[in-house]
Each structure stands twice: as structure tokens, then as C-alpha cells.
Design a protein around this motif. Sequence first.
Motif, PDB file in Angstrom:
ATOM      1  N   ASN A   1      15.645  39.069  18.887  1.00  0.00           N
ATOM      2  CA  ASN A   1      14.678  40.028  19.249  1.00  0.00           C
ATOM      3  C   ASN A   1      13.604  39.689  20.012  1.00  0.00           C
ATOM      4  N   ALA A   2      13.187  38.590  20.023  1.00  0.00           N
ATOM      5  CA  ALA A   2      12.009  38.188  20.915  1.00  0.00           C
ATOM      6  C   ALA A   2      12.301  38.215  22.266  1.00  0.00           C
ATOM      7  N   ILE A   3      13.450  37.684  22.761  1.00  0.00           N
ATOM      8  CA  ILE A   3      13.753  37.551  24.152  1.00  0.00           C
ATOM      9  C   ILE A   3      14.525  38.801  24.609  1.00  0.00           C
TER      10      ILE A   3
ATOM     11  N   GLU B   1       9.045  37.591  35.604  1.00  0.00           N
ATOM     12  CA  GLU B   1      10.464  38.378  35.766  1.00  0.00           C
ATOM     13  C   GLU B   1      11.253  38.848  34.668  1.00  0.00           C
ATOM     14  N   TRP B   2      11.375  38.138  33.654  1.00  0.00           N
ATOM     15  CA  TRP B   2      12.180  38.504  32.336  1.00  0.00           C
ATOM     16  C   TRP B   2      11.486  39.770  31.839  1.00  0.00           C
ATOM     17  N   ARG B   3      10.185  39.980  31.912  1.00  0.00           N
ATOM     18  CA  ARG B   3       9.754  41.180  31.244  1.00  0.00           C
ATOM     19  C   ARG B   3      10.252  42.551  32.250  1.00  0.00           C
ATOM     20  N   HIS B   4      10.493  42.460  33.414  1.00  0.00           N
ATOM     21  CA  HIS B   4      11.031  43.427  34.181  1.00  0.00           C
ATOM     22  C   HIS B   4      12.310  43.408  34.402  1.00  0.00           C
ATOM     23  N   SER B   5      13.331  42.503  33.631  1.00  0.00           N
ATOM     24  CA  SER B   5      14.686  42.602  33.900  1.00  0.00           C
ATOM     25  C   SER B   5      15.271  43.955  33.189  1.00  0.00           C
ATOM     26  N   SER B   6      16.207  44.423  33.286  1.00  0.00           N
ATOM     27  CA  SER B   6      16.715  45.578  32.806  1.00  0.00           C
ATOM     28  C   SER B   6      17.373  45.442  31.427  1.00  0.00           C
ATOM     29  N   LEU B   7      17.063  46.435  30.765  1.00  0.00           N
ATOM     30  CA  LEU B   7      18.083  46.339  29.370  1.00  0.00           C
ATOM     31  C   LEU B   7      19.220  45.966  29.426  1.00  0.00           C
ATOM     32  N   THR B   8      19.902  46.327  30.523  1.00  0.00           N
ATOM     33  CA  THR B   8      21.614  45.758  30.786  1.00  0.00           C
ATOM     34  C   THR B   8      21.802  44.597  30.771  1.00  0.00           C
ATOM     35  N   THR B   9      20.655  44.083  31.801  1.00  0.00           N
ATOM     36  CA  THR B   9      20.709  42.434  31.746  1.00  0.00           C
ATOM     37  C   THR B   9      20.410  41.837  30.648  1.00  0.00           C
TER      38      THR B   9
ATOM     39  N   LEU C   1       5.923  53.700  25.544  1.00  0.00           N
ATOM     40  CA  LEU C   1       6.656  52.536  26.135  1.00  0.00           C
ATOM     41  C   LEU C   1       6.377  51.336  24.951  1.00  0.00           C
ATOM     42  N   LYS C   2       7.448  50.477  25.005  1.00  0.00           N
ATOM     43  CA  LYS C   2       7.425  49.474  24.071  1.00  0.00           C
ATOM     44  C   LYS C   2       7.572  48.322  24.929  1.00  0.00           C
ATOM     45  N   GLN C   3       6.571  47.655  25.054  1.00  0.00           N
ATOM     46  CA  GLN C   3       6.332  46.351  25.909  1.00  0.00           C
ATOM     47  C   GLN C   3       6.592  44.993  25.328  1.00  0.00           C
ATOM     48  N   PRO C   4       6.869  44.237  26.002  1.00  0.00           N
ATOM     49  CA  PRO C   4       6.810  42.637  25.317  1.00  0.00           C
ATOM     50  C   PRO C   4       5.408  42.210  25.277  1.00  0.00           C
ATOM     51  N   LEU C   5       5.181  41.185  24.482  1.00  0.00           N
ATOM     52  CA  LEU C   5       3.725  40.698  24.263  1.00  0.00           C
ATOM     53  C   LEU C   5       3.522  39.568  25.164  1.00  0.00           C
ATOM     54  N   GLY C   6       4.318  38.871  25.752  1.00  0.00           N
ATOM     55  CA  GLY C   6       4.319  37.642  26.515  1.00  0.00           C
ATOM     56  C   GLY C   6       5.070  36.465  26.052  1.00  0.00           C
ATOM     57  N   VAL C   7       4.120  35.126  26.146  1.00  0.00           N
ATOM     58  CA  VAL C   7       4.749  34.085  25.518  1.00  0.00           C
ATOM     59  C   VAL C   7       4.797  33.964  24.145  1.00  0.00           C
ATOM     60  N   VAL C   8       5.733  33.925  23.286  1.00  0.00           N
ATOM     61  CA  VAL C   8       5.692  33.804  21.676  1.00  0.00           C
ATOM     62  C   VAL C   8       6.020  32.616  21.337  1.00  0.00           C
ATOM     63  N   ALA C   9       5.721  32.196  20.167  1.00  0.00           N
ATOM     64  CA  ALA C   9       6.194  30.696  19.565  1.00  0.00           C
ATOM     65  C   ALA C   9       6.774  30.992  18.330  1.00  0.00           C
ATOM     66  N   GLY C  10       7.757  30.142  17.824  1.00  0.00           N
ATOM     67  CA  GLY C  10       8.447  30.188  16.507  1.00  0.00           C
ATOM     68  C   GLY C  10       8.477  28.798  16.144  1.00  0.00           C
TER      69      GLY C  10
ATOM     70  N   ALA D   1      20.502  42.342  18.218  1.00  0.00           N
ATOM     71  CA  ALA D   1      19.484  42.180  19.227  1.00  0.00           C
ATOM     72  C   ALA D   1      20.325  42.696  20.394  1.00  0.00           C
ATOM     73  N   CYS D   2      21.726  42.455  20.297  1.00  0.00           N
ATOM     74  CA  CYS D   2      22.579  43.195  21.614  1.00  0.00           C
ATOM     75  C   CYS D   2      22.364  44.484  21.835  1.00  0.00           C
ATOM     76  N   GLY D   3      21.993  45.296  20.575  1.00  0.00           N
ATOM     77  CA  GLY D   3      21.538  46.802  20.635  1.00  0.00           C
ATOM     78  C   GLY D   3      20.343  47.230  21.347  1.00  0.00           C
ATOM     79  N   ILE D   4      19.674  46.187  22.052  1.00  0.00           N
ATOM     80  CA  ILE D   4      18.071  46.288  22.344  1.00  0.00           C
ATOM     81  C   ILE D   4      17.847  47.544  23.413  1.00  0.00           C
ATOM     82  N   PRO D   5      18.984  48.270  23.813  1.00  0.00           N
ATOM     83  CA  PRO D   5      18.396  49.431  24.593  1.00  0.00           C
ATOM     84  C   PRO D   5      18.160  50.678  23.856  1.00  0.00           C
ATOM     85  N   GLN D   6      18.664  50.558  22.521  1.00  0.00           N
ATOM     86  CA  GLN D   6      18.797  51.558  21.612  1.00  0.00           C
ATOM     87  C   GLN D   6      17.499  51.123  21.037  1.00  0.00           C
TER      88      GLN D   6
END
Length: 494
Positions: free
Chosen positions: A161-163, A55-63, A135-144, A111-116
Motif C-alpha cells: 500500500n505504501a509504495i 519521480e516515483w510520486r509522479h509515476s502513473s497509476l498504471t506503472t 487528490l490523494k497524495q503520497p506522504l514522502g519517505v515512510v518507514a516500517g 494493492a494491485c487495485g491502487i487506481p481504484q
Amino acid sequence: MKRIGHFIGGQRTGEFGRTAPVYDPATGVQTGEVGLADVAEVDQAVAAAAAAFGEWRHSSLTTRSRVLFAFRQLVDEHRQELAALATAEHGKVLSDAAGEVARGLECVEFACGIPQLLKGGHSAQAATGVEVHELKQPLGVVAGVTPFNFPVMVPLWMIPNAIASGNTFVLKPSEKDPSAALLIAALLKDAGLPDGVFNVVQGDAVAVDRLLDHPDVEAVSFVGSTTVARHIYERGAAAGKRVQALGGAKNHMVVLPDADVEMAADAAVSAAYGSAGERCMAVSVVVAVGAVADPVVDAVNKRIAKLRIGAGADPESEMGPLVTRAHRDKVASYLDIAAAEGAKVVVDGREQPFDGDGFFLGASLVDYVQPDMQVYQDEIFGPVLCVVRADTAQQAIDIVNANRYGNGAAIFTRDGGAARRFQHDVSVGMVGVNVPIPVPVAYFSFGGWKDSLFGDSHMYGPEGVHFYTRTKVVTSRWPDPSTSQVDLGFPTHR
Ligand code: NAD
């Protein structure tokens, strides 16, 4: 006693088997115990993150940017609480702890500027009727996996940046100061981040190795010592993951004969002894060129005598204790090593008395250090400043470049040409000109060279977004509208 557990799927978990003690370094008293995750708990956290990804990967940039803006506000409002947690478990003075929160906050703001930041490229008419876009797409589950020395800032180098890029995250903080991560988790939840997007597993090598091996973890960001960074890089890469692993450091500050000695000494003292030298960008070697050596050593020595060392929570303190008793003792042992190797121990911090059982060590200064000595080659990670004497500026650069680490380096001079030569020729990732700790602002990226970084992406800033996204290039051909089966009124072929 405080029990410090995990945060999985939006909930704190209080059940754990193995534990490790957490201390107040200023008193030496155990204040808590932290759970050490086993494989099953790590798997639970990864499963929660994997479930939230869809669900999170498809959330809008605004969200996503609204969550980040809300989080930014909450971190700002909880600055003192975050800093107090860092001081209580790490020992650093409150002003230092407030500084790390401020630097972490800058990464949230970026990271607040993520849409840009996620805008891709587009080429119109690459061939007749053909468009190409990214398209710049997320990777999935990332660990720190993060170190003890910045329990707030280093996680904030990674998480925003990750989320914001649409990934979900599992953080494994240092077991020495694990509490700040849980407050960060609570603030993210309050900011509206859906459950499971951010998770914390407390633990040690067992948890880290499971994250490295887990088939559902796509990438690992690590900050810590070089030995562990190399392990993380090799094991993570062998499992097919994207890895950035920032390692240890031995940062040099070169002082040229034309430098302002008082300014250089102020910088050396704050950069060598701030946070008790437990900073990856701490200055641990001054390379004094020519006749400036004696005045610099004298000026640093005078300042050490005035340094106020005490509990981090005491606003009068300028330097706090080290993180653990074992680490304090190891750092102190370098003073014997230095003397045995023939260096001159100008100030031996062990001679300064401290009340109580806190993990204190006085600021120490060692002169006439040679590059082949162990005290020079090892990362000491404590309040021990070495002075290496060089005859020329070129020799100073050669010394810096021969070191196995390449995190940061600084030059103190009034000569613009010398500073320019230094920044071009020195083999490190971050350079300061009359700035002792050149940590890049959040809209650049942080990273060293050589044994200070395994991988090819630096952390936070633009390279952070690059690390947490993969690019897809779409090539599309569009028929000319004049060929449509329905007459749309366009003229035949332009
Ligand atoms: P560390 O390498 O001991 O631990 C870092 C993390 O790795 C912790 O979360 C720890 O639990 C985990 N870990 C420890 N041993 C492990 C093992 N064998 N296998 C898997 N995971 C393991 O580092 P530390 O003592 O917490 O932090 C200090 C070090 O971090 C210093 O070397 C410092 O220079 C470095 N550091 C580097 C940067 C940088 O940006 N390059 C920034 C901060 C700290």
C-alpha cells in the motif's frame, strides 16, 4: 557464516560495523550475522528513498499497479523460498511459514487495485460554476519497523500500500530473522520497482530511533511489543510524524456451555500452540464458562499429548522451537510463576525431552488462572495456554474487557444471539465467532484496541491506504463559457 546486510538504493551493502548473531532455532546453532545500522547508514537509506520519491510520486497509476502485479507474480513463484527463510531463522513449521506468505500475498493483491483505491470524491456545482474534488497524495519517505514473528507477512502488510500510493519506503526488519526482507527487496527490484523506492536497513534500537528522529521520514508503521510500540508512537509523534504502532496482545477465546467441545479444543490447540504461540493473534487464554470447563481442559490435554514438536523444516512437525534461547527460558519461567501464584499446571512443557540444543519447549496448559495473576496479565508469547473459569457469559466478557490488551477475541457457541452480544460488547479490534484467529482478510484492515494499538489507523486494507496518503481538496471556479472573449457559440448563461 551468512552475512546479512542492508539494501539501499537498489544495491545490497556488505560493509558493517556492529553485528548481531542469527540462529537456527531448531539446532541452536548460529547461522549468520546481521549488520546493525548506525545513524550514517540509516541516513543513507533515507537519502536514497528521498531521492527516488520525486519521480516515483509522479509515476502513473498504471506503472505502479503493473509493478505490483509483477511483484505479486514473483512472490507467488518464490513462496517456498520465502517460507524456507522464515523457517530457517524464526523456527516456525513450513506450513505456518507458507501460510504467512499466503496472507502477505493477499495484501499485495489488494494493492494491485491502487487506481481504484486512490479515487477521490468529486462534487460538481458545489456553488454556481464551482467544482470540488479530492487528490490523494503520497506522504514522502515512510518507514516500517517489524517484529520477528512474521518476517514475511508483516512487512507485506505495509510495503504494497505504501509504495502503490506513491511513497518510498525504508524497512527495518527484526534483527532476529532479517533475511526474508532482502529477498522481498530483490523481488521488488525484479518486478521493475525503481532503485531507492524500497530500502532495507538492518538494525536495532539505534536504527529505529534514527528513523523516528529523521526529518525526512514522514510516517512510521510499527508492529511489535507494547513497550516499544508506545515508545515509537510517542517519539515519532513528538517529531511530527504520522505513526501507527501495533503492540502486544493477550487474546481470549470464550467457550460457552453450548459450544461444540471437540471443535473448540481443536481451535484452542491450533491457535495457542501454532507457531509455538509466537503470534500476535495466538489464543493465550481460554475463558471457559460454566460446566464446559472440565471437558475443554480434558480435550486440550489429550490433544497436547499428540502434538508433534520438532524442527520447522521437518514436514512431520506441527510446532517448532521458540525464536531464541533467552525467549524460550523466559516463557518457561511463567510455569513456575503460575504454580507459585496458585494456578494448576496441568501440562508442563519443560517435562518433554528434546534432542540437541534447539530452543524447544513443549506445549503447556495452566488451569484455574485468575485475572490478577501475573501469568494472566503478561503477554507470554509462547506455547502456554491459560484457562480462566467464569460462571456466566457476561462475566467472561467483563474479564476480556478488563484486560489491558484488545487485539483479538473469539467466542465459541452455537447461540447466534450470544455471539451477536459478544461482538457488540467486547473491547477488541478483531472478533472471531467460532473462528479462533480472526485475522481480517486483506480488503479489511488489521488492528487492535487499547494497549494493542497506538495511533488511529489500522494496518493494510483501506485504512492502510488512508495512512499512507494525505488528502488535498481542490475548489475551482469556472467562468461560464458564454463570457469568453472568443465566441464559442454557447448561449448566454443557462
Ligand atoms: P519487539 O517490540 O521487541 O521488536 C519489534 C521491532 O522493534 C524490531 O524490529 C526491533 O528491532 C525493534 N526494537 C526493539 N526494541 C526497541 C527499542 N527499545 N527501541 C526501538 N526499536 C526497538 O517485538 P518482537 O519481539 O520482535 O515481536 C513480538 C511482539 O510483537 C509481541 O509483543 C507481539 O504481540 C507483537 N506483535 C504484534 C502484532 C500486532 O499486529 N499487534 C503482530 C505481530 C507481533
